[in-house]
Design an enzyme around this catalytic site. Structure first.
Site, PDB file in Angstrom:
ATOM      1  N   HIS A 149      25.267 -16.172  15.749  1.00 27.26           N
ATOM      2  CA  HIS A 149      26.775 -16.481  15.010  1.00 27.26           C
ATOM      3  C   HIS A 149      28.042 -16.028  15.550  1.00 27.26           C
ATOM      4  O   HIS A 149      28.902 -16.692  15.235  1.00 27.26           O
ATOM      5  CB  HIS A 149      26.408 -15.338  13.724  1.00 27.26           C
ATOM      6  CG  HIS A 149      25.329 -15.946  12.781  1.00 27.26           C
ATOM      7  ND1 HIS A 149      24.295 -15.671  13.086  1.00 27.26           N
ATOM      8  CD2 HIS A 149      25.506 -16.806  11.723  1.00 27.26           C
ATOM      9  CE1 HIS A 149      23.358 -16.384  12.271  1.00 27.26           C
ATOM     10  NE2 HIS A 149      24.214 -17.082  11.443  1.00 27.26           N
ATOM     11  N   ARG A 201      29.467 -19.670   4.555  1.00 28.57           N
ATOM     12  CA  ARG A 201      28.731 -18.519   5.087  1.00 28.57           C
ATOM     13  C   ARG A 201      29.837 -17.373   4.519  1.00 28.57           C
ATOM     14  O   ARG A 201      30.613 -17.046   5.152  1.00 28.57           O
ATOM     15  CB  ARG A 201      28.475 -18.599   6.317  1.00 28.57           C
ATOM     16  CG  ARG A 201      27.783 -19.739   6.947  1.00 28.57           C
ATOM     17  CD  ARG A 201      27.441 -19.598   8.348  1.00 28.57           C
ATOM     18  NE  ARG A 201      26.530 -20.262   8.987  1.00 28.57           N
ATOM     19  CZ  ARG A 201      26.638 -21.454   9.612  1.00 28.57           C
ATOM     20  NH1 ARG A 201      28.109 -21.685   9.759  1.00 28.57           N
ATOM     21  NH2 ARG A 201      25.510 -22.206  10.060  1.00 28.57           N
ATOM     22  N   ARG A 232      27.053 -19.788   0.012  1.00 29.15           N
ATOM     23  CA  ARG A 232      25.656 -19.318   0.062  1.00 29.15           C
ATOM     24  C   ARG A 232      26.009 -17.396   0.037  1.00 29.15           C
ATOM     25  O   ARG A 232      26.694 -16.866   0.381  1.00 29.15           O
ATOM     26  CB  ARG A 232      25.290 -19.334   1.562  1.00 29.15           C
ATOM     27  CG  ARG A 232      23.776 -18.880   1.971  1.00 29.15           C
ATOM     28  CD  ARG A 232      23.368 -19.444   3.342  1.00 29.15           C
ATOM     29  NE  ARG A 232      24.337 -18.601   4.167  1.00 29.15           N
ATOM     30  CZ  ARG A 232      24.028 -18.981   5.692  1.00 29.15           C
ATOM     31  NH1 ARG A 232      23.090 -19.951   6.128  1.00 29.15           N
ATOM     32  NH2 ARG A 232      24.520 -18.213   6.688  1.00 29.15           N
ATOM     33  N   GLU A 264      14.564 -23.161   5.201  1.00 31.51           N
ATOM     34  CA  GLU A 264      14.847 -22.674   6.695  1.00 31.51           C
ATOM     35  C   GLU A 264      13.301 -21.775   7.262  1.00 31.51           C
ATOM     36  O   GLU A 264      13.588 -21.280   8.086  1.00 31.51           O
ATOM     37  CB  GLU A 264      15.968 -21.906   6.988  1.00 31.51           C
ATOM     38  CG  GLU A 264      16.449 -20.901   6.250  1.00 31.51           C
ATOM     39  CD  GLU A 264      17.847 -20.547   5.897  1.00 31.51           C
ATOM     40  OE1 GLU A 264      18.598 -20.740   7.061  1.00 31.51           O
ATOM     41  OE2 GLU A 264      18.226 -19.658   5.360  1.00 31.51           O
ATOM     42  N   ASN A 283      18.769 -24.271  12.047  1.00 31.39           N
ATOM     43  CA  ASN A 283      18.876 -23.146  13.144  1.00 31.39           C
ATOM     44  C   ASN A 283      17.468 -22.370  12.946  1.00 31.39           C
ATOM     45  O   ASN A 283      16.935 -21.890  13.819  1.00 31.39           O
ATOM     46  CB  ASN A 283      20.295 -22.641  12.936  1.00 31.39           C
ATOM     47  CG  ASN A 283      21.552 -23.556  12.960  1.00 31.39           C
ATOM     48  OD1 ASN A 283      21.220 -24.554  13.411  1.00 31.39           O
ATOM     49  ND2 ASN A 283      22.486 -23.049  12.690  1.00 31.39           N
ATOM     50  N   ASP A 284      17.517 -21.982  11.786  1.00 38.41           N
ATOM     51  CA  ASP A 284      16.551 -20.826  11.467  1.00 38.41           C
ATOM     52  C   ASP A 284      14.972 -21.588  11.141  1.00 38.41           C
ATOM     53  O   ASP A 284      14.116 -21.117  11.959  1.00 38.41           O
ATOM     54  CB  ASP A 284      16.681 -20.121  10.314  1.00 38.41           C
ATOM     55  CG  ASP A 284      17.676 -19.061  10.710  1.00 38.41           C
ATOM     56  OD1 ASP A 284      17.576 -18.381  11.476  1.00 38.41           O
ATOM     57  OD2 ASP A 284      18.820 -18.628   9.890  1.00 38.41           O
ATOM     58  N   ARG A 289      16.706 -17.479  18.260  1.00 41.92           N
ATOM     59  CA  ARG A 289      17.587 -18.467  18.705  1.00 41.92           C
ATOM     60  C   ARG A 289      18.961 -17.776  19.368  1.00 41.92           C
ATOM     61  O   ARG A 289      19.732 -18.774  19.598  1.00 41.92           O
ATOM     62  CB  ARG A 289      18.315 -19.061  17.158  1.00 41.92           C
ATOM     63  CG  ARG A 289      18.679 -17.959  16.416  1.00 41.92           C
ATOM     64  CD  ARG A 289      19.142 -18.547  15.040  1.00 41.92           C
ATOM     65  NE  ARG A 289      20.494 -18.905  14.704  1.00 41.92           N
ATOM     66  CZ  ARG A 289      20.986 -19.010  13.369  1.00 41.92           C
ATOM     67  NH1 ARG A 289      20.158 -18.947  12.460  1.00 41.92           N
ATOM     68  NH2 ARG A 289      22.338 -19.469  13.147  1.00 41.92           N
ATOM     69  N   CYS A 303      22.414 -28.597   6.999  1.00 46.19           N
ATOM     70  CA  CYS A 303      23.534 -27.858   7.337  1.00 46.19           C
ATOM     71  C   CYS A 303      23.360 -27.029   8.780  1.00 46.19           C
ATOM     72  O   CYS A 303      24.361 -26.306   9.231  1.00 46.19           O
ATOM     73  CB  CYS A 303      24.037 -26.974   6.195  1.00 46.19           C
ATOM     74  SG  CYS A 303      22.649 -25.636   5.785  1.00 46.19           S
TER      75      CYS A 303
END
Ligand code: PEP
Ligand code: MG
Length: 760
Positions: free
Chosen positions: A377, A483, A519, A619, A642-643, A653, A690
């Site tokens: 992040h 986010r 989200r 995810e 990503n997840d 990650r 996304c």
């Protein structure tokens, strides 16, 4: 080398291991180039493999390595762009494949090369974007030896190697330019480092190393350089407060959601009588001013560093930063580094999102992290802040002396320490060209259609309110992912409902009638809230995170939902998405929480959005087998690649050491994505990607071919994603996706990804 063509198409390409060997395994540049030509010749079953690189200073193409030609010709054979077949390849940027090279009108004979016996000739340009780098050549004794497949393979190999070759060329220039000072081992070792791009861009500036060990408290300066009177000390305290206030104001304008909080700890420490008074007492007892500051700061830093809580530990850094600012203001002569990070490239072991904010407020030019992963992040936030960032696992970077000049080519993940003039000039020219190109080619972003007319929706991922402007300038259709963690991460306490409401309201107001997807809190994992004690877990990625955290801390969840619903009152198209949904039951519980928040708001007579679309982030692999049932209950799916990749492949990650295992192209990932998309299409609900995969040109055709029609990407990728999509046809993309889905191996998929045209 072989004489017969005994090959299978995929074997013509290099695999990742081979490339890695080439790049990591070679000890010097010449060795790398030599291994490269040997490998190319081997893949093409050719007698000769050569590489020519363009020399900016002489404007010649120079033979840099060869297998098969006379080795003494290396460095001696030179030609101008457009001269001979190699020069023509370079000039035209097109491959040249000749069955009988010696008969070609452009053929140029070089006696020293010893190339008489080689009739077949194949050359491909090496280029990065518009920049021409050199030419890769293979030759063979037999006339008409090379064919279309060889041309494709050579192109693919050249494109795989471009980055490394470009860096090799820079290094050659660097060697020519810089004579290393004796004993400069460290600088020599760190002259060129290849890291990973976390956030693109370019920076050329002196470095500052963040160590948080007290060493940076100007300890190299003698007492005589500092003021000595108590009243001067108090003036410096005031000046420090003023500087922090100014920084805070600058930050508030740039990042409204973090206003007034980021230097809170600094202010509090300055206000704490024990801190300033302790210094004053020592000064009055005859201790020098600088020693008093260092002693007291050092005492508190040690105290906080040994605290059990992560939150308190972090305060040690704040104290160090504050003490350093104070010492700078105590210098008799204005110190060069009043804002020690301003205008610098910062090197750090680790950074928290709040550290990034502080650095952004000081206008740092770039960041080098010696640990972490590119989808972490902080990397995502750096992109939002448009801060070039490279991650390189080189702990010795922390030893670089402050002020060492550095050039950060974050697009390529390259770090040049003490770059030569040639390198600086080349980068500056490139930087200017890129800026000019960006301005000149900025298309008006309206609707996106594939070549055969299929409409595709493009949305933006937003982490910071400051990114809305770019998204709107690009005329984006909406926000596909906001986010909400950021305001939580930069505060020292949970943001109140009101604070959250103001942030979300601004988002909804700015977007007007365009859709906005918010989200709910995706906290946990590497995004820890240090102020929530007891949240430390052995395996935070598998811990009480994301929707689990929200359902567990129901009050926090309800507060956030109320803020979102209130902010969306009157909004046209409000969507709420729940992260890391692992079961139908969980989705239902989250939906109940929304209903409960609505009942509450209605009872209080507060305006709110009565019917936001409620969606699920896809995810976690756990939902794959209930995907059809989930599609019946969720209003939409957002695929968080990503997840999804992290959890399907068991690869952290954020961990650079296992980055090679983070394989978006894994057959199980591609097939899972296909299943998710199919389930959404069947249930007639919208599905968006996304995660970072959604902006990668190699995967966009796959997504389109698999049936996806909505992409949500970081705003600065919108244009390139649009450009890729308008160039595609759905029928080609479908054939391509089918081919990828049929392929069970990593190598097979990688080969297809490298040459999509082969399939379409
Ligand atoms: C994802 O996991 O792909 C995603 C979009 O969410 P985040 O990167 O915030 O975890
Ligand atoms: Mg995620």
């Amino acid at each position: 080398m072989m004489t017969s063509k005994n090959r299978d198409h995929l074997n013509l390409l290099c695999d990742i291991g081979e490339l890695a060997n080439l790049i990591i395994g070679s000890t010097d540049i010449q060795g790398f180039l030599q291994q490269t030509v040997e490998m190319v010749a081997r893949h093409l079953n050719a007698y000769v493999g050569s590489i020519y690189l363009y020399d900016d200073t002489t404007r010649d193409l120079v033979l840099k390595a060869t297998v098969g030609l006379n080795p003494s010709a290396v460095g001696r054979i030179r030609m101008k762009s457009g001269e001979g077949l190699v020069g023509k390849t370079f000039e035209s940027r097109q491959p040249i494949c000749e069955a009988r090279a010696s008969g070609h009108p452009d053929f140029k004979y070089f006696k020293e090369a010893g190339e008489d016996p080689f009739e077949s000739f194949l050359a491909v340009p090496i280029q990065r974007g518009k920049e021409k780098i050199g030419v890769l050549v293979v030759q063979h004794e037999h006339a008409g030896y090379f064919d279309e497949i060889d041309v494709m393979a050579m192109r693919a190999i050249a494109s795989q190697l471009t980055g490394a070759i470009e860096n090799a060329r820079l290094m050659i220039d660097q060697n020519r330019q810089t004579v290393p000072a004796r004993g400069d081992d460290l600088l020599e070792r760190l002259r060129f480092i290849k890291g990973k791009t976390a956030s693109g861009g370019f920076a050329h500036a002196p470095v500052t190393v963040l160590k948080a060990d007290g060493e940076s408290l100007l300890s190299d300066r003698p007492d005589s350089e500092f003021v000595s009177a108590p009243q001067d000390f108090l003036k410096a305290v005031e000046a420090t407060k003023q500087q922090l206030t100014d920084l805070q104001d600058r930050l508030a304008q740039r990042l409204p959601e973090s206003a007034s909080l980021i230097f809170e700890a600094h202010f509090m420490i300055l206000k704490d009588a024990r801190f300033v008074d302790a210094m004053l007492t020592k000064i009055e007892q005859g201790v020098s001013v600088s020693k008093a500051v260092r002693d007291v700061a050092g005492h508190y830093m040690a105290l906080f560093s040994s605290a059990p809580s992560a939150y308190l530990k972090e305060k040690a850094q704040d104290i160090e930063d504050l003490a350093r600012r104070l010492l700078n203001n105590l210098c008799k002569e204005a110190s060069e580094d009043t804002d020690h990070a301003e205008g610098r490239i910062v090197i750090a072991r680790q950074l928290l999102p709040s550290d990034l904010l502080k650095l952004a407020s000081e206008d740092v030019k770039g960041i080098v992290l010696v640990s972490g992963g590119v989808t972490s992040h902080v990397a995502i936030i750096a992109r939002s802040l448009k801060l070039p960032m490279v991650i390189a696992e080189r702990i010795d970077l922390l030893e670089l002396p402050d002020g060492t000049p550095m050039l950060l080519d974050a697009d390529m993940g390259s770090i040049h320490t003490r770059p030569s003039e040639t390198i600086i000039q080349r980068f500056e020219i490139r930087n200017q060209t890129q800026k000019a190109e960006k301005k000149a080619t900025r298309p008006i972003f309206a609707q996106t259609r594939t070549r055969d007319g299929e409409s595709v929706k493009l949305l933006a991922n937003i982490n910071l309110l400051s990114e809305i402007k770019l998204a709107k300038d690009l005329n984006v259709e909406g926000i596909g992912l906001y986010r909400t963690e950021f305001p939580f991460l930069v505060r020292s306490n949970l943001p109140s409902e009101e604070e959250q409401y103001l942030v979300y309201k601004r988002l909804c107001d700015e977007m007007g009638d365009r859709e906005v997807t918010i989200r709910t809190l995706d906290i946990g994992g590497e995004k820890l809230l240090p102020y929530l004690e007891g949240t430390k877990e052995a395996n935070p990625e598998l811990g009480l995170r994301s929707i689990r955290f929200s359902l567990h801390h129901r009050k926090v969840f309800l507060q956030q939902l109320r803020a979102i619903l209130r902010a969306g009152a009157g909004a046209e198209n409000l969507k709420i998405v729940f992260p890391m949904i692992s079961a139908l039951d969980e989705f239902r519980q989250a939906r109940h929480a929304v209903e409960e928040a609505m009942v509450d708001l209605a009872r209080q007579n507060l305006p709110f959005h009565p019917a936001p679309a409620l969606g699920a982030m896809i995810e976690l692999p756990a939902v794959l087998d209930i995907i059809h049932e989930l599609a019946k209950e969720a209003a939409f799916f957002s695929i968080g690649t990503n997840d999804l990749i992290q959890y399907m492949l068991a690869v952290d990650r954020t961990n650079e050491r296992v980055a090679a295992y983070y394989q978006p192209y894994h057959p199980s990932i591609l097939r899972s994505l296909h299943r998710i998309i199919l389930a959404a299409v069947k249930a007639e609900i919208e599905v968006t990607v996304c995660g970072e995969m959604g902006h990668e040109p190699e995967f966009i055709p796959f997504f389109i071919g698999a049936g996806l029609r909505t992409f949500s990407v970081d705003p600065h990728f919108l244009r390139s994603v649009q450009e890729t999509i308008v160039d595609l046809s759905v029928s080609d993309a479908s054939a391509y996706a089918r081919a990828l889905l049929a392929e069970p191996t990593l190598a097979g998929i990688q080969a297809l990804l490298r040459s999509p045209k082969k399939v379409a």
